[in-house]
Design a protein around this motif. Structure first.
Motif, mmCIF file in Angstrom:
data_model
loop_
_atom_site.group_PDB
_atom_site.id
_atom_site.type_symbol
_atom_site.label_atom_id
_atom_site.label_comp_id
_atom_site.label_asym_id
_atom_site.label_seq_id
_atom_site.Cartn_x
_atom_site.Cartn_y
_atom_site.Cartn_z
ATOM 1 N N LYS A 156 5.865 9.230 5.299
ATOM 2 C CA LYS A 156 6.973 8.675 5.462
ATOM 3 C C LYS A 156 6.989 7.240 6.007
ATOM 4 O O LYS A 156 6.251 6.952 7.067
ATOM 5 C CB LYS A 156 7.930 9.282 6.616
ATOM 6 N N ARG A 157 7.637 6.553 5.357
ATOM 7 C CA ARG A 157 7.338 5.023 5.661
ATOM 8 C C ARG A 157 8.749 4.359 6.497
ATOM 9 O O ARG A 157 9.749 4.765 6.207
ATOM 10 C CB ARG A 157 7.228 4.167 4.505
ATOM 11 N N GLY B 238 2.283 -5.640 6.419
ATOM 12 C CA GLY B 238 3.580 -6.329 6.341
ATOM 13 C C GLY B 238 4.593 -6.032 7.394
ATOM 14 O O GLY B 238 4.052 -5.680 8.706
ATOM 15 N N SER B 239 5.780 -5.550 7.158
ATOM 16 C CA SER B 239 6.809 -5.315 7.761
ATOM 17 C C SER B 239 7.036 -3.636 8.020
ATOM 18 O O SER B 239 7.963 -3.307 8.709
ATOM 19 C CB SER B 239 8.187 -5.658 7.358
ATOM 20 N N TYR B 240 5.938 -2.908 7.410
ATOM 21 C CA TYR B 240 6.210 -1.486 7.491
ATOM 22 C C TYR B 240 4.946 -0.964 8.295
ATOM 23 O O TYR B 240 3.916 -1.201 8.354
ATOM 24 C CB TYR B 240 6.204 -0.863 6.060
ATOM 25 N N PHE B 241 5.396 0.530 8.510
ATOM 26 C CA PHE B 241 4.229 1.384 9.098
ATOM 27 C C PHE B 241 4.494 2.669 8.379
ATOM 28 O O PHE B 241 5.739 3.103 7.943
ATOM 29 C CB PHE B 241 3.787 1.262 10.329
ATOM 30 N N MET C 117 0.713 -1.135 -0.082
ATOM 31 C CA MET C 117 -0.072 0.112 0.022
ATOM 32 C C MET C 117 0.919 1.251 -0.083
ATOM 33 O O MET C 117 1.820 1.248 0.918
ATOM 34 C CB MET C 117 -0.973 -0.010 1.167
ATOM 35 N N THR C 118 0.369 2.285 -0.747
ATOM 36 C CA THR C 118 1.375 3.305 -0.898
ATOM 37 C C THR C 118 0.733 4.292 0.169
ATOM 38 O O THR C 118 -0.365 4.992 0.003
ATOM 39 C CB THR C 118 1.351 4.164 -2.322
ATOM 40 N N PRO C 119 1.282 4.914 1.156
ATOM 41 C CA PRO C 119 0.970 5.832 2.021
ATOM 42 C C PRO C 119 0.611 7.304 1.303
ATOM 43 O O PRO C 119 1.349 7.764 0.558
ATOM 44 C CB PRO C 119 2.057 5.984 2.884
ATOM 45 N N GLN C 120 -0.567 7.785 1.753
ATOM 46 C CA GLN C 120 -0.951 8.854 1.197
ATOM 47 C C GLN C 120 -0.773 9.989 2.232
ATOM 48 O O GLN C 120 -1.365 9.917 3.530
ATOM 49 C CB GLN C 120 -2.567 8.894 0.913
#
Length: 451
Positions: free
Chosen positions: A50-51, A41-44, A1-4
């Protein structure tokens, strides 16, 4: 998913937090919590888009990462079917979760008492041990953490205990093995195990064997520094417990459910405790759940004698449904094997390579997806990068390191003079390489504080 990006929403979340949320383990006016917009997954990521690669797994619990679709679906289905029910009844999700856990615990730990988390699991394990033995004292290690409730925090050995230590909780602390900073002047793992066991038996003797109900150990200590016990140590503790009629409790709240590359860390050492606590990874933290796995002999104690303890939400259906889905996902997707394989072939070698380049790394240690880098000012003297329990200006080097890690896109787990590397157990090799590149850059900041 691409953060907006949505800074306005982030500001509103942050304002409400600062106005009303009282944070644990914190001086409320000195913290600046990150407003989190989402995770996968492994990201927030935050509301600025900013990821971060999560090298903390939340608080070492998102063993299968965030938002796994099968676990989310299981929670949704359970909520639509039976969202809650009292613990005195037999409920499918509860029964199935207990069965799946019992299938994976070592030995005859076949009865499962569900709690809401790890701290109350430790509370109940100790209560069971005291009632089973008729004794009062509990022995635990100085370098340990067992939870924030009253009994659990007194069993804890690290400084988080100090403010709540009543000196009347029946807890005696001892030194467990830690070769890098040995209290026994050991030079080898064999010496460290033997001398630590001698120290423990002496402690038992001087406390009075007939007064000791339980010895509580984290199988592999977590926030205390991920010190993998030397060969023979846990087996030796098992022998001492058998010799003196003491209940052996292993705390697997952090180390369990794949974190060490085995379902339970006890499997690494071929040791079976009498009671084993768990939480966190049992359902990847999606809904609060913990528990105690109980051996046959102790379960028998309460066969015709009521166990005087319980919780309103013991075995909550939503939490148990999440556990069933999580355990099945771990089995189907080979998550435990992935943690073991990457720990051996990627994480260990990569961290040792970083240690060769960065003089601030005094030691690398760990197993599976459970690693720590011990940071020092001087490799020869092993002086820690920051003093024990440092705060404020004294903790500046670790604060600078943590800030650098975040700038480079990883969220670190720092504690005292250590940084832990504890990503989700289903992390990919590519994600690890990304994280190690960021860690490499952050360690350059720690190097600047070398003497």
């Amino acid at each position: 998913m691409t953060p907006q990006p949505n800074p306005r929403a982030g500001a509103a979340v942050k304002a409400a937090d600062r106005a009303h949320v009282f944070h644990s383990w914190s001086a409320q006016e000195l913290i600046d919590p990150l407003a989190v917009a989402g995770a996968e997954g492994s990201y927030f990521w935050d509301y600025d888009g900013k990821r971060y690669l999560d090298f903390t797994s939340g608080l070492v619990y998102t063993n299968i990462g965030y938002q796994h679709p099968k676990v989310v679906a299981a929670i949704q289905e359970q909520a639509a079917t039976l969202s809650t029910f009292a613990p005195a009844f037999a409920v499918e999700a509860r029964s199935e979760a207990a069965r799946l856990i019992a299938e994976r615990t070592p030995g005859d730990l076949d009865k499962i008492f569900f709690t809401n988390g790890g701290a109350d699991a430790v509370e109940h394990a100790v209560r069971m041990a005291r009632l089973h033995t008729g004794r009062a004292k509990v022995l635990s290690a100085y370098r340990s953490y067992h939870g924030g409730t009253q009994q659990a925090v007194n069993i804890t050995g690290d400084p988080r205990r100090w403010a709540s230590d009543s000196a009347a909780a029946g807890v005696v602390h001892f030194w467990a093995p830690y070769l890098y900073r040995s209290r026994f002047y050991s030079e080898t793992e064999e010496q460290e195990a033997a001398r630590a066991l001698e120290h423990l038996e002496t402690t038992i003797a001087f406390e009075g064997p007939g007064t000791v109900a339980a010895i509580v150990l984290e199988t592999v200590p977590g926030t205390a520094g991920i010190m993998v016990p030397p060969p023979g140590y846990l087996a030796g503790v098992r022998e001492l417990c058998d010799k003196y009629g003491i209940v052996f409790i292993l705390d697997e709240v952090m180390a369990g459910f794949g974190r060490t590359g085995e379902w339970f860390a006890a499997d690494l050492f071929d040791v079976t405790p009498d009671l084993m606590t768990f939480a966190k990874g049992v359902n990847s933290g999606y809904v609060p759940l913990g528990g105690v796995a109980i051996c046959g002999e102790i379960a028998e104690t309460f066969g015709k004698r009521a166990y005087p303890g319980g919780l309103t939400y013991s075995g909550h259906p939503l939490a148990c449904a999440a556990a069933v889905a999580t355990i099945n996902v771990m089995a189907e997707e080979g998550v435990v094997d992935n943690a073991r394989r990457l720990g051996e072939s990627v994480v260990g070698p990569a961290l040792r390579e970083l240690a060769e380049r960065h003089p601030s790394v005094g030691e690398v240690r760990g197993v599976g997806m459970f690693w720590a880098l011990e940071l020092v000012k001087n490799r020869e003297t092993r002086e820690p990068l920051v003093p024990y329990n440092a705060a404020g200006e004294a903790n500046a080097p670790m604060a600078a390191f943590a800030a650098a890690a975040k700038r480079h896109g990883i969220w670190p787990f720092v504690n005292m003079n250590r940084t832990h590397v504890v990503p989700p157990c289903n992390v990919s090799e590519a994600e690890l390489k990304e994280g190690f590149a960021a860690l490499d850059a952050a360690l350059s900041v720690a190097d600047e504080y070398m003497q």
